[in-house]
Design a protein around this motif. Sequence first.
Motif, short mmCIF file in Angstrom:
data_model
loop_
_atom_site.label_atom_id
_atom_site.label_comp_id
_atom_site.label_asym_id
_atom_site.label_seq_id
_atom_site.Cartn_x
_atom_site.Cartn_y
_atom_site.Cartn_z
N MET A 154 -21.54 -0.08 -15.81
CA MET A 154 -20.75 -0.67 -16.90
C MET A 154 -21.35 -2.04 -17.28
SD MET A 154 -18.17 1.20 -17.94
CE MET A 154 -17.00 0.00 -18.59
N PHE A 155 -21.27 -2.37 -18.59
CA PHE A 155 -21.80 -3.63 -19.09
C PHE A 155 -21.06 -4.82 -18.51
CE2 PHE A 155 -22.46 -6.71 -22.67
CZ PHE A 155 -23.82 -6.84 -22.48
N PHE A 156 -19.76 -4.64 -18.15
CA PHE A 156 -18.95 -5.72 -17.62
C PHE A 156 -19.07 -5.84 -16.10
CE2 PHE A 156 -16.68 -4.41 -21.53
CZ PHE A 156 -16.84 -5.59 -22.24
N ASP A 157 -19.82 -4.97 -15.46
CA ASP A 157 -19.94 -4.98 -14.00
C ASP A 157 -21.35 -5.34 -13.54
OD1 ASP A 157 -17.28 -4.28 -13.63
OD2 ASP A 157 -17.70 -2.14 -13.79
N LEU A 158 -22.10 -6.05 -14.37
CA LEU A 158 -23.43 -6.47 -13.99
C LEU A 158 -23.36 -7.52 -12.89
CD1 LEU A 158 -24.96 -6.91 -17.57
CD2 LEU A 158 -25.46 -5.06 -15.97
N PRO A 159 -24.39 -7.64 -12.06
CA PRO A 159 -24.41 -8.71 -11.05
C PRO A 159 -24.32 -10.07 -11.73
CG PRO A 159 -26.14 -7.09 -10.65
CD PRO A 159 -25.58 -6.77 -11.99
N SER A 160 -23.67 -11.02 -11.08
CA SER A 160 -23.49 -12.33 -11.69
C SER A 160 -24.82 -13.02 -12.00
CB SER A 160 -22.64 -13.22 -10.77
OG SER A 160 -23.30 -13.43 -9.52
N SER A 161 -25.85 -12.70 -11.23
CA SER A 161 -27.16 -13.33 -11.44
C SER A 161 -27.81 -12.91 -12.76
CB SER A 161 -28.10 -12.98 -10.28
OG SER A 161 -28.27 -11.56 -10.19
N VAL A 162 -27.35 -11.82 -13.35
CA VAL A 162 -27.95 -11.28 -14.57
C VAL A 162 -27.35 -11.92 -15.82
CG1 VAL A 162 -28.24 -9.17 -15.94
CG2 VAL A 162 -28.51 -9.10 -13.45
N PHE A 185 -26.52 -15.04 -17.02
CA PHE A 185 -27.13 -16.12 -17.78
C PHE A 185 -28.50 -15.74 -18.37
CE2 PHE A 185 -29.66 -20.03 -18.24
CZ PHE A 185 -28.91 -20.64 -19.23
N PRO A 186 -29.41 -15.11 -17.62
CA PRO A 186 -30.67 -14.71 -18.23
C PRO A 186 -30.48 -13.80 -19.46
CG PRO A 186 -30.84 -14.53 -15.86
CD PRO A 186 -29.39 -14.81 -16.17
N LEU A 187 -29.56 -12.86 -19.36
CA LEU A 187 -29.31 -11.98 -20.50
C LEU A 187 -28.73 -12.75 -21.67
CD1 LEU A 187 -29.29 -9.18 -21.74
CD2 LEU A 187 -27.13 -8.71 -20.57
N TYR A 188 -27.76 -13.62 -21.39
CA TYR A 188 -27.17 -14.47 -22.43
C TYR A 188 -28.25 -15.32 -23.09
CZ TYR A 188 -24.66 -18.47 -24.40
OH TYR A 188 -24.20 -19.46 -25.24
N LEU A 189 -29.09 -15.96 -22.28
CA LEU A 189 -30.11 -16.86 -22.81
C LEU A 189 -31.08 -16.13 -23.72
CD1 LEU A 189 -31.48 -19.59 -22.95
CD2 LEU A 189 -32.61 -19.07 -20.78
N HIS A 190 -31.51 -14.95 -23.33
CA HIS A 190 -32.48 -14.22 -24.16
C HIS A 190 -31.85 -13.74 -25.47
CE1 HIS A 190 -34.83 -14.25 -20.41
NE2 HIS A 190 -35.87 -14.09 -21.20
N LEU A 191 -30.57 -13.42 -25.44
CA LEU A 191 -29.88 -13.08 -26.69
C LEU A 191 -29.84 -14.29 -27.63
CD1 LEU A 191 -26.85 -10.98 -25.37
CD2 LEU A 191 -28.76 -10.13 -26.76
N ILE A 192 -29.57 -15.46 -27.08
CA ILE A 192 -29.50 -16.66 -27.90
C ILE A 192 -30.88 -17.06 -28.40
CG2 ILE A 192 -28.79 -19.07 -27.97
CD1 ILE A 192 -26.53 -16.96 -27.79
N VAL A 193 -31.92 -16.82 -27.61
CA VAL A 193 -33.29 -17.08 -28.07
C VAL A 193 -33.58 -16.23 -29.31
CG1 VAL A 193 -35.73 -16.75 -27.52
CG2 VAL A 193 -34.21 -17.83 -25.85
N LEU A 194 -33.24 -14.95 -29.26
CA LEU A 194 -33.46 -14.08 -30.42
C LEU A 194 -32.64 -14.55 -31.62
CD1 LEU A 194 -33.45 -10.57 -28.67
CD2 LEU A 194 -35.43 -11.85 -29.52
N PHE A 195 -31.41 -14.93 -31.39
CA PHE A 195 -30.54 -15.44 -32.44
C PHE A 195 -31.15 -16.69 -33.07
CE2 PHE A 195 -26.00 -17.27 -33.27
CZ PHE A 195 -26.15 -17.04 -34.63
N SER A 196 -31.64 -17.61 -32.24
CA SER A 196 -32.23 -18.85 -32.73
C SER A 196 -33.51 -18.59 -33.52
CB SER A 196 -32.52 -19.80 -31.55
OG SER A 196 -31.33 -20.14 -30.87
N LEU A 203 -14.50 -10.91 -19.14
CA LEU A 203 -14.24 -9.82 -18.19
C LEU A 203 -15.32 -9.75 -17.11
CD1 LEU A 203 -13.05 -7.05 -20.69
CD2 LEU A 203 -11.65 -8.51 -19.21
N ARG A 204 -16.02 -10.84 -16.90
CA ARG A 204 -17.08 -10.88 -15.89
C ARG A 204 -16.49 -10.69 -14.50
NH1 ARG A 204 -15.51 -15.78 -17.47
NH2 ARG A 204 -15.08 -17.39 -15.89
N PRO A 205 -17.23 -10.08 -13.60
CA PRO A 205 -16.75 -9.95 -12.21
C PRO A 205 -16.96 -11.26 -11.46
CG PRO A 205 -18.93 -9.00 -12.41
CD PRO A 205 -18.53 -9.42 -13.80
#
Length: 373
Positions: free
Chosen positions: A1-9, A11-22, A64-66
């Motif tokens: 599930m997208f909401f059950d990713l490891p906590s370590s994932v 920020f990197p995923l968030y950051l790369h989405l924002i890089v593409l947005f920027s 909804l992060r774990p």
Amino acid sequence: MFFDLPSSVYFPLYLHLIVLFSIYEASRPRADVLGSGQYVQPSDRYVWFFLVLWAVSLTLWLGLRPPGKHFGDMGTYIKAFERINPLYPMELASDPLFDYLMNIFARAGMEVKWFFLTVEAVYIGGTTFAVYRFFRHDSMPALAFVLGAFSFFTYGVNGIRHGMACSVFFLGFAFLRDRLYPLAVVLCIASYYIHASLALPVAALLTAFCYRNTKTYMALWVTCILVSLVAADYFQTFFEHLGLLDTGRREGYLTNEGVDMEGFSRQGFRWDFLLYSCVPILVGFYYVAREKFNDNWYKLMLNTYILCNSFWALVNSSWLSNRIAFLSWFMYGFVVMYPLLLKEVVPNRQQKVAIALMSNVAFTYLLWLLGRI
């Protein structure tokens, strides 16, 4: 599930989405003269749909992060939530609105994840709506800058009480700009009762509203830096005893106890924080003093930022300097992007917006690569 990713994932995923947005926003053409018709601007309806899509998606994903160690204080909030006993009278500490919200969810027998989701909705939704009220059809590059700031993610998953309060305050600022004064006052007061440290931005806003000479505030900022170089310990002790930032964790703000943002918090004069903090002030000086940008609301925002950052300068050697600095940093993106997007004439506007967006997200990316966030 997208909401059950490891906590370590997360920020990197968030950051790369924002890089593409920027990158996307940096590549979009913009006219040097607003309203010139040189380029077709997106409609308000399209911008509003895009902003709502971003806000809802991020709120659901982060809210909804774990539980996980990469989310800092999240575990502390979970323990506080679980300790609430519906049979005992409600206890409200120094941040009664936040405590009351937590009590409502706990006493209703709801899972803690719904509490986190609600806090995230206020943090992300309030910030996004404030961006829209300030920038309207040019909201998307402003939102990309705000989301790309290195502190934004942290205060959405770690210092959530602080982030929630700052979002409510800035929404109040946006309503103040639209001259909805009663609503603005209510939100500013609410921000203080969510997190007592917001007394500083509220007081700074009131001061800046009464006295608007930006050059005086800039001189005060420089003075505070110089004073801090020779008397940092005195002001740290003074404000600690005064209790100006008494938020229930006062000693955690000004003394070396506990761990917070491990690689990014340390004692000593924070030249790195100072260099980061000065960018909006230099941008403001250029547009107000050199370009004669006489937008009263921009100057009010800039002066509020300078006042808050001046206070930080006095205590910047404290161990949790980052949390005190955030009392100005949460305005960072607005102060930088406001003249670039809303000044009527900006030569090479597209290039300047692109440089601002990419420098901002590149700095965050560099900190991540260095393991500092």
